[in-house]
Scaffold this motif. Structure first.
Motif, PDB file in Angstrom:
ATOM      1  N   GLY A 139       0.803  -1.218   0.000  1.00  0.00           N
ATOM      2  CA  GLY A 139       0.000   0.000   0.000  1.00  0.00           C
ATOM      3  C   GLY A 139       0.828   1.255   0.000  1.00  0.00           C
ATOM      4  N   GLY A 140       0.184   2.339   0.455  1.00  0.00           N
ATOM      5  CA  GLY A 140       0.877   3.613   0.575  1.00  0.00           C
ATOM      6  C   GLY A 140       1.534   3.698   1.937  1.00  0.00           C
ATOM      7  N   GLY A 141       1.655   4.900   2.447  1.00  0.00           N
ATOM      8  CA  GLY A 141       2.358   5.080   3.710  1.00  0.00           C
ATOM      9  C   GLY A 141       1.718   4.407   4.896  1.00  0.00           C
ATOM     10  N   LYS A 142       0.370   4.435   4.980  1.00  0.00           N
ATOM     11  CA  LYS A 142      -0.322   3.917   6.168  1.00  0.00           C
ATOM     12  C   LYS A 142      -0.071   2.433   6.378  1.00  0.00           C
ATOM     13  N   ALA A 143      -0.387   1.629   5.369  1.00  0.00           N
ATOM     14  CA  ALA A 143      -0.253   0.178   5.499  1.00  0.00           C
ATOM     15  C   ALA A 143       1.197  -0.237   5.709  1.00  0.00           C
ATOM     16  N   ILE A 144       2.106   0.401   4.987  1.00  0.00           N
ATOM     17  CA  ILE A 144       3.518   0.046   5.109  1.00  0.00           C
ATOM     18  C   ILE A 144       4.058   0.429   6.477  1.00  0.00           C
ATOM     19  N   ASP A 145       3.658   1.583   7.004  1.00  0.00           N
ATOM     20  CA  ASP A 145       4.112   1.986   8.337  1.00  0.00           C
ATOM     21  C   ASP A 145       3.603   1.027   9.405  1.00  0.00           C
TER      22      ASP A 145
ATOM     23  N   ALA B  69       4.191   6.635  -4.612  1.00  0.00           N
ATOM     24  CA  ALA B  69       5.531   7.198  -4.369  1.00  0.00           C
ATOM     25  C   ALA B  69       5.388   8.558  -3.710  1.00  0.00           C
ATOM     26  N   SER B  70       4.735   8.588  -2.549  1.00  0.00           N
ATOM     27  CA  SER B  70       4.444   9.864  -1.897  1.00  0.00           C
ATOM     28  C   SER B  70       5.455  10.260  -0.833  1.00  0.00           C
ATOM     29  N   HIS B  71       6.251   9.303  -0.318  1.00  0.00           N
ATOM     30  CA  HIS B  71       7.296   9.642   0.659  1.00  0.00           C
ATOM     31  C   HIS B  71       8.278   8.484   0.797  1.00  0.00           C
ATOM     32  N   ASP B  72       9.412   8.743   1.464  1.00  0.00           N
ATOM     33  CA  ASP B  72      10.471   7.745   1.535  1.00  0.00           C
ATOM     34  C   ASP B  72      10.283   6.698   2.624  1.00  0.00           C
ATOM     35  N   GLY B  73       9.112   6.661   3.233  1.00  0.00           N
ATOM     36  CA  GLY B  73       8.820   5.620   4.220  1.00  0.00           C
ATOM     37  C   GLY B  73       8.763   4.232   3.611  1.00  0.00           C
ATOM     38  N   ILE B  74       8.695   4.163   2.273  1.00  0.00           N
ATOM     39  CA  ILE B  74       8.637   2.858   1.617  1.00  0.00           C
ATOM     40  C   ILE B  74       9.918   2.057   1.828  1.00  0.00           C
ATOM     41  N   THR B  75      11.002   2.737   2.202  1.00  0.00           N
ATOM     42  CA  THR B  75      12.282   2.067   2.403  1.00  0.00           C
ATOM     43  C   THR B  75      12.858   2.260   3.794  1.00  0.00           C
ATOM     44  N   SER B  76      12.506   3.328   4.451  1.00  0.00           N
ATOM     45  CA  SER B  76      13.173   3.700   5.691  1.00  0.00           C
ATOM     46  C   SER B  76      12.835   2.762   6.852  1.00  0.00           C
ATOM     47  N   PRO B  77      13.710   2.724   7.862  1.00  0.00           N
ATOM     48  CA  PRO B  77      13.453   1.907   9.051  1.00  0.00           C
ATOM     49  C   PRO B  77      12.670   2.663  10.126  1.00  0.00           C
ATOM     50  N   PHE B  78      11.811   3.589   9.690  1.00  0.00           N
ATOM     51  CA  PHE B  78      11.016   4.379  10.624  1.00  0.00           C
ATOM     52  C   PHE B  78       9.548   4.342  10.223  1.00  0.00           C
ATOM     53  N   ALA B  79       8.671   4.399  11.214  1.00  0.00           N
ATOM     54  CA  ALA B  79       7.232   4.345  10.963  1.00  0.00           C
ATOM     55  C   ALA B  79       6.543   5.558  11.580  1.00  0.00           C
ATOM     56  N   SER B  80       5.603   6.133  10.832  1.00  0.00           N
ATOM     57  CA  SER B  80       4.826   7.267  11.337  1.00  0.00           C
ATOM     58  C   SER B  80       3.439   6.772  11.709  1.00  0.00           C
TER      59      SER B  80
ATOM     60  N   SER C 258       8.133  10.171  13.712  1.00  0.00           N
ATOM     61  CA  SER C 258       8.348   8.765  13.390  1.00  0.00           C
ATOM     62  C   SER C 258       9.053   8.039  14.533  1.00  0.00           C
ATOM     63  N   ILE C 259       8.885   6.709  14.556  1.00  0.00           N
ATOM     64  CA  ILE C 259       9.542   5.882  15.559  1.00  0.00           C
ATOM     65  C   ILE C 259      10.363   4.812  14.845  1.00  0.00           C
ATOM     66  N   LYS C 260      11.396   4.336  15.500  1.00  0.00           N
ATOM     67  CA  LYS C 260      12.241   3.299  14.917  1.00  0.00           C
ATOM     68  C   LYS C 260      11.425   2.027  14.726  1.00  0.00           C
ATOM     69  N   ALA C 261      11.562   1.440  13.556  1.00  0.00           N
ATOM     70  CA  ALA C 261      10.841   0.208  13.240  1.00  0.00           C
ATOM     71  C   ALA C 261      11.793  -0.739  12.517  1.00  0.00           C
ATOM     72  N   ALA C 262      11.242  -1.567  11.639  1.00  0.00           N
ATOM     73  CA  ALA C 262      12.065  -2.556  10.944  1.00  0.00           C
ATOM     74  C   ALA C 262      12.567  -2.032   9.602  1.00  0.00           C
ATOM     75  N   THR C 263      13.840  -2.292   9.311  1.00  0.00           N
ATOM     76  CA  THR C 263      14.366  -2.034   7.972  1.00  0.00           C
ATOM     77  C   THR C 263      13.803  -3.100   7.040  1.00  0.00           C
ATOM     78  N   PRO C 264      13.262  -2.733   5.893  1.00  0.00           N
ATOM     79  CA  PRO C 264      12.713  -3.743   4.987  1.00  0.00           C
ATOM     80  C   PRO C 264      13.773  -4.762   4.569  1.00  0.00           C
ATOM     81  N   LEU C 265      13.383  -6.026   4.597  1.00  0.00           N
ATOM     82  CA  LEU C 265      14.247  -7.070   4.060  1.00  0.00           C
ATOM     83  C   LEU C 265      14.340  -6.908   2.549  1.00  0.00           C
TER      84      LEU C 265
END
Length: 354
Positions: free
Chosen positions: A98-104, A124-135, A144-151
């Motif tokens: 999904g977009g930012g919500k589901a991925i976060d 492609a609305s923000h860089d949360g698709i790759t980052s290890p942080f979740a909003s 944002s808070i620290k979360a998992a880096t995508p495998l």
């Protein structure tokens, strides 16, 4: 003399292409997973109908024990509830579609469960698709808070290109913000002794300069333009992975956006607000690039004024005066922030308000 280790967690596989969603099971096998492994897919209601169901069905067809959860809102309380439900199925892998919500939410759940996470963005609305942080909403502050880096990241250009154009433009706004974020990071390093990594900083800057250089191609709405934004967002996310923080990608321009989220009755998209914040923060730095960034955002049809954001001028000014309080992060705003008078002058000088 002992030195504190700097640990870098990076995605193991990044796939960008057209019509690649159907090959999701193959990529998962390449990552070392075999059929019959339990997988939990987290997606949104609209995205499930468009893409999510296809992902689930292809996984089931290939023999993976797959279940899915629908996320309505990116609330921490809901994310915790879904995490508890998912735990009962004992998944070995979490996938966010999904977009930012589901991925976060998926990213947060994976981090909480200590399970690998795969990001399949549909916008492609923000860089949360790759980052290890979740909003997530429902935290003490809108940060944002620290979360998992995508495998892994699986970015299907055809899927992302079919999303509303406004989302792509917001992605550009998020990316130009790196011009300010890196300046703020360097400032904090010089004045506060904060850790600074030149490689991560340059990678973040490259992401911003990439979309600036090819903004006309992006404005055309072509698949090539979409790919440029997607790859730049992925690059920015990797910069955060390398830095171990959101510093190379989030500075005073993001604090301004988060302040609007708190104050505005109806905030605009995150990237749209960041783009406007970037114009003003570059001006504060005395950087003439603020004019160029403004022109580029105008050319691609992104907001550059309070009116275009749909936010009253007084809220723009108020956001500028409280942005420094959003999180303990040193930026050009300093520790005391801007006065009302200074904030109003800044917004007027840059044309954000009339």
């Amino acid at each position: 003399m002992s030195v504190n280790p700097h640990v870098i967690d990076l995605p193991k596989k990044i796939v960008v292409g057209t019509n690649i969603i159907q090959y999701t099971p193959d990529y998962i096998v390449e990552l070392g997973y075999r059929p019959r492994v339990s997988i939990a897919v987290v997606t949104g209601p609209h995205v499930y109908r468009i893409v999510g169901k296809q992902v689930v069905d292809t996984l089931v067809d290939k023999g993976f024990n797959t279940s899915y959860w629908i996320v309505e809102k990116p609330l921490k309380t809901l994310a915790d509830e879904i995490a508890s439900e998912i735990a009962s199925s004992k998944p070995e892998l979490i996938i966010g579609v999904g977009g930012g919500k589901a991925i976060d939410v998926a990213k947060y759940i994976a981090s909480r469960m200590k399970k690998p996470f795969i990001s399949i963005p549909t916008a492609a609305s923000h860089d949360g698709i790759t980052s290890p942080f979740a909003s997530l909403k429902g935290l003490d502050k809108p940060t944002s808070i620290k979360a998992a880096t995508p495998l892994a990241i699986i970015a299907d250009i055809e899927v992302i290109a079919s999303a509303p154009e406004r989302l792509l433009k917001a992605g550009v706004g998020d990316l130009v913000g790196k011009l300010v974020a890196v300046k703020d990071w360097r400032l904090a390093h010089r004045l506060r002794g904060e850790y600074y990594g030149e490689y991560a900083a340059q990678l973040a800057l490259l992401s911003a300069k990439h979309v600036i250089r090819y903004h006309e191609l992006i404005a055309s709405g072509s698949p090539e333009g979409v790919r440029i934004v997607v790859e730049a967002l992925i690059s920015s996310g990797v910069a955060m992975c390398i830095a171990g923080s959101s510093r190379p990608a989030s500075g005073s321009e993001h604090l301004f956006s988060h302040a609007l989220d708190v104050l505005a009755p109806k905030p605009a998209l995150h990237g749209e607000q960041v783009g406007v914040g970037t114009i003003m923060m570059l001006y504060l730095y005395g950087d003439p690039w603020w004019k160029r960034v403004k022109k580029i955002l105008q050319k691609i049809g992104a907001p550059t004024t309070a009116r275009e954001l749909g936010i009253p001028p007084e809220i723009i000014i108020k956001a500028l005066t409280i942005a420094h309080t959003i999180r303990p992060r040193y930026t050009i705003l300093g520790e005391k922030g801007l006065t009302w008078r200074a904030a109003e002058k800044l917004a007027r000088e840059t044309g954000v308000i009339d």
